[in-house]
Each structure stands twice: as C-alpha cells, then as structure tokens.
Design a protein around this motif. Structure first.
Motif, PDB file in Angstrom:
ATOM      1  N   ASN A  32      11.761   4.796  -0.128  1.00  0.00           N
ATOM      2  CA  ASN A  32      12.777   5.093   0.867  1.00  0.00           C
ATOM      3  C   ASN A  32      12.142   5.856   2.031  1.00  0.00           C
ATOM      4  OD1 ASN A  32      14.786   7.310   1.941  1.00  0.00           O
ATOM      5  ND2 ASN A  32      16.075   5.625   1.230  1.00  0.00           N
ATOM      6  N   GLY A  33      12.474   5.452   3.253  1.00  0.00           N
ATOM      7  CA  GLY A  33      11.833   6.066   4.408  1.00  0.00           C
ATOM      8  C   GLY A  33      12.088   7.552   4.525  1.00  0.00           C
ATOM      9  N   LEU A  34      13.313   7.978   4.320  1.00  0.00           N
ATOM     10  CA  LEU A  34      13.653   9.395   4.446  1.00  0.00           C
ATOM     11  C   LEU A  34      12.967  10.223   3.362  1.00  0.00           C
ATOM     12  CD1 LEU A  34      15.240  11.442   6.081  1.00  0.00           C
ATOM     13  CD2 LEU A  34      17.210  11.028   4.593  1.00  0.00           C
ATOM     14  N   ASP A  35      12.986   9.717   2.122  1.00  0.00           N
ATOM     15  CA  ASP A  35      12.297  10.410   1.037  1.00  0.00           C
ATOM     16  C   ASP A  35      10.790  10.460   1.298  1.00  0.00           C
ATOM     17  OD1 ASP A  35      14.714  10.737  -0.260  1.00  0.00           O
ATOM     18  OD2 ASP A  35      14.437   8.992  -1.571  1.00  0.00           O
ATOM     19  N   GLY A  36      10.260   9.360   1.832  1.00  0.00           N
ATOM     20  CA  GLY A  36       8.832   9.326   2.136  1.00  0.00           C
ATOM     21  C   GLY A  36       8.446  10.335   3.190  1.00  0.00           C
ATOM     22  N   TYR A  37       9.271  10.455   4.218  1.00  0.00           N
ATOM     23  CA  TYR A  37       8.988  11.432   5.266  1.00  0.00           C
ATOM     24  C   TYR A  37       8.998  12.853   4.709  1.00  0.00           C
ATOM     25  CZ  TYR A  37       9.740  14.454   9.281  1.00  0.00           C
ATOM     26  OH  TYR A  37       9.644  15.476  10.203  1.00  0.00           O
ATOM     27  N   GLU A  38      10.005  13.164   3.909  1.00  0.00           N
ATOM     28  CA  GLU A  38      10.090  14.506   3.322  1.00  0.00           C
ATOM     29  C   GLU A  38       8.875  14.801   2.446  1.00  0.00           C
ATOM     30  OE1 GLU A  38      12.171  16.807   4.029  1.00  0.00           O
ATOM     31  OE2 GLU A  38      13.478  15.617   5.324  1.00  0.00           O
ATOM     32  N   ARG A  39       8.423  13.803   1.720  1.00  0.00           N
ATOM     33  CA  ARG A  39       7.243  14.016   0.876  1.00  0.00           C
ATOM     34  C   ARG A  39       5.979  14.134   1.713  1.00  0.00           C
ATOM     35  NH1 ARG A  39       6.121  10.894  -4.851  1.00  0.00           N
ATOM     36  NH2 ARG A  39       4.515  12.339  -5.607  1.00  0.00           N
ATOM     37  N   ALA A  40       5.941  13.406   2.814  1.00  0.00           N
ATOM     38  CA  ALA A  40       4.759  13.452   3.681  1.00  0.00           C
ATOM     39  C   ALA A  40       4.555  14.841   4.272  1.00  0.00           C
ATOM     40  CB  ALA A  40       4.877  12.416   4.794  1.00  0.00           C
ATOM     41  N   ILE A  41       5.650  15.530   4.594  1.00  0.00           N
ATOM     42  CA  ILE A  41       5.521  16.849   5.219  1.00  0.00           C
ATOM     43  C   ILE A  41       5.471  17.979   4.197  1.00  0.00           C
ATOM     44  CG2 ILE A  41       6.694  16.066   7.303  1.00  0.00           C
ATOM     45  CD1 ILE A  41       9.196  17.504   6.370  1.00  0.00           C
ATOM     46  N   SER A  42       5.671  17.629   2.918  1.00  0.00           N
ATOM     47  CA  SER A  42       5.727  18.676   1.895  1.00  0.00           C
ATOM     48  C   SER A  42       4.390  18.933   1.219  1.00  0.00           C
ATOM     49  CB  SER A  42       6.766  18.312   0.822  1.00  0.00           C
ATOM     50  OG  SER A  42       6.358  17.167   0.091  1.00  0.00           O
ATOM     51  N   SER A  43       3.394  18.105   1.532  1.00  0.00           N
ATOM     52  CA  SER A  43       2.092  18.244   0.877  1.00  0.00           C
ATOM     53  C   SER A  43       1.002  17.762   1.813  1.00  0.00           C
ATOM     54  CB  SER A  43       2.073  17.443  -0.436  1.00  0.00           C
ATOM     55  OG  SER A  43       0.862  17.645  -1.137  1.00  0.00           O
ATOM     56  N   ALA A  44      -0.239  18.069   1.466  1.00  0.00           N
ATOM     57  CA  ALA A  44      -1.383  17.619   2.266  1.00  0.00           C
ATOM     58  C   ALA A  44      -1.884  16.282   1.722  1.00  0.00           C
ATOM     59  CB  ALA A  44      -2.504  18.660   2.219  1.00  0.00           C
ATOM     60  N   TRP A  45      -2.147  15.350   2.608  1.00  0.00           N
ATOM     61  CA  TRP A  45      -2.592  14.014   2.228  1.00  0.00           C
ATOM     62  C   TRP A  45      -3.864  13.652   2.989  1.00  0.00           C
ATOM     63  CZ3 TRP A  45       0.313  12.331  -1.710  1.00  0.00           C
ATOM     64  CH2 TRP A  45       1.609  12.836  -1.837  1.00  0.00           C
ATOM     65  N   ASP A  46      -4.689  12.829   2.364  1.00  0.00           N
ATOM     66  CA  ASP A  46      -5.878  12.323   3.035  1.00  0.00           C
ATOM     67  C   ASP A  46      -5.567  11.106   3.894  1.00  0.00           C
ATOM     68  OD1 ASP A  46      -7.916  14.126   1.880  1.00  0.00           O
ATOM     69  OD2 ASP A  46      -7.338  13.161  -0.007  1.00  0.00           O
TER      70      ASP A  46
END
Length: 231
Positions: A32-46
């Motif tokens: 889900n786009g909204l869930d994905g966005y929230e997860r993207a800003i909640s942690s550090a990703w490579d």
C-alpha cells in the motif's frame, strides 16, 4: 544492504524477495502506498524500490514527499510507463532510475548496485567549488549558478551530469559512456535516459547564444562554453 520495496503486485514482490534472499539483502515489503511511505520515513534504508501505480498513494507522490523531507535515499521506480514525458516527470520528482516491467532480477540488481554506489561515492569526489566562464558549482551543497544566477530546479541526476561535463570540457562522450560514468552501470534498455537529461539541462541552463550542451551527430554529446551554436 537494507531495501524497502513498495509494490502491490504479489508476484513481483515474491520474485524480488527470492532474489534478495540469494543476494543476502534484507528486504522489507509494503503493498500500500500510504503504508509504504510511512515505513520509508520511519527507518533508514539503503535503497527504495517503488511501483508507480499504488493504492492510496502513488509512487511519484511518495518520491516527491520523501524529497521534500530532505530524504536522500536512492529511489528506483518500477513502471510499465516508458515514455519520455513519464521519465521526465519522474526525474523531476527525484527518481534516480527506472526499471520497466517486465524485468529480470539481474537487471534490477544492476540498477540497485549502481544507484547505491553513486550515493556512496557522492561525497568522495573533489569538494572544491568549481568556477568556469559561465558556471559556478559547489559539489558539497550541490548549488549551481549561471552568470551569478542561482539555479535551484536541477534534479540530483541533472546535477551529476552537469558536474561530470564541467569536469571534462570539450570532450565528446557517447551515451553509453555517460551512462557508465554518471549512472554507473551498463544500461539494460534504450539510451533515451541520457537524451532526456540533456534536453532538460539545455532548457534550464542554456543562454540565448550559448547552448553549452552540443550534439555530436553519430557519436554523442560534448560540453563547450566557448561554442555559440549547436553542432
């Protein structure tokens, strides 16, 4: 390596997940786009791999919102859209690269390695401010001036391409060479990506009597501040 994939197609996510396991990549998945966005800003990703068409929040909006927050993680867009206008729109939103569906896991891995390598080495280049007859560039702050006019609308990849050209004035480069030097990989599709970026740089930077970016027919492109007409 830790990668977030925002993709609502279960088959595509499963294929990517199996490949990540073989490559020892820690993958996280959201459909889900909204869930994905929230997860993207909640942690550090490579790296982030985002589908263009998503429920609740589309991929381009996710990308735009992340860039507005100052998040500089590499972003690869998965899409069935391969038109020039679509690519331009994505690059303007801060997309680093595209993978057009259908794709092979090996092609996706090549893109992942390329964009993450570019971000890793971005701060390792010569950080001295560059001055030319018309341009001033600061690679640390990624600021650009043309005849003392500040240019604030360059995308990250447009800046990288301009920086490369300015460091190699009057040299002719093929599209493949530019893809290798600026994008950092052997391209797995057509080379319109280079043409799109050159077109955008011309529209944003060229002066009436100085196009700067010159087409060398049958070869590629060169950057030349002294020439006043295109070849």
């Amino acid at each position: 390596m830790k990668i977030l994939v925002i993709e609502d197609n279960d088959s595509v996510s499963s294929m990517i997940g199996l490949f990540f396991e073989k490559e020892d990549i820690e993958g996280a998945f959201e459909a889900n786009g909204l869930d994905g966005y929230e997860r993207a800003i909640s942690s550090a990703w490579d790296c982030l791999i985002i589908d263009w068409m998503l429920p609740d929040l589309d991929g381009l909006t996710i990308c735009r919102k992340l860039r507005e927050r100052g998040i500089e993680v590499p972003i690869i867009m998965l899409t069935a859209k391969d038109g020039e206008a679509d690519q331009v729109l994505g690059f303007e939103m801060g997309v680093d690269d595209y993978v057009t569906k259908p794709f092979s896991p090996l092609a996706l891995m090549a893109r992942i390695k390329a964009v993450t390598r570019r971000y890793t080495t971005k701060g390792q280049d010569d950080s001295a401010e560059i001055h030319t007859s018309f341009f001033r560039l600061n690679p640390d702050t990624r600021e650009v001036w043309v005849q003392d006019r500040s240019v604030t609308n360059l995308t990250p990849k447009e800046f990288d391409l301009l920086y490369f050209f300015i460091r190699h004035p009057k040299q002719v480069f093929t599209r493949d060479q530019l893809l290798d030097q600026v994008w950092g990989y052997d391209f797995y599709g057509d080379d319109r990506t280079v043409d799109v970026h050159i077109k955008r740089l011309r529209s944003k930077l060229s002066l009436p009597d100085h196009p700067f970016f010159h087409t060398v027919w049958g070869v590629g492109y060169r950057f030349d501040e002294s020439a006043v007409t295109s070849q």
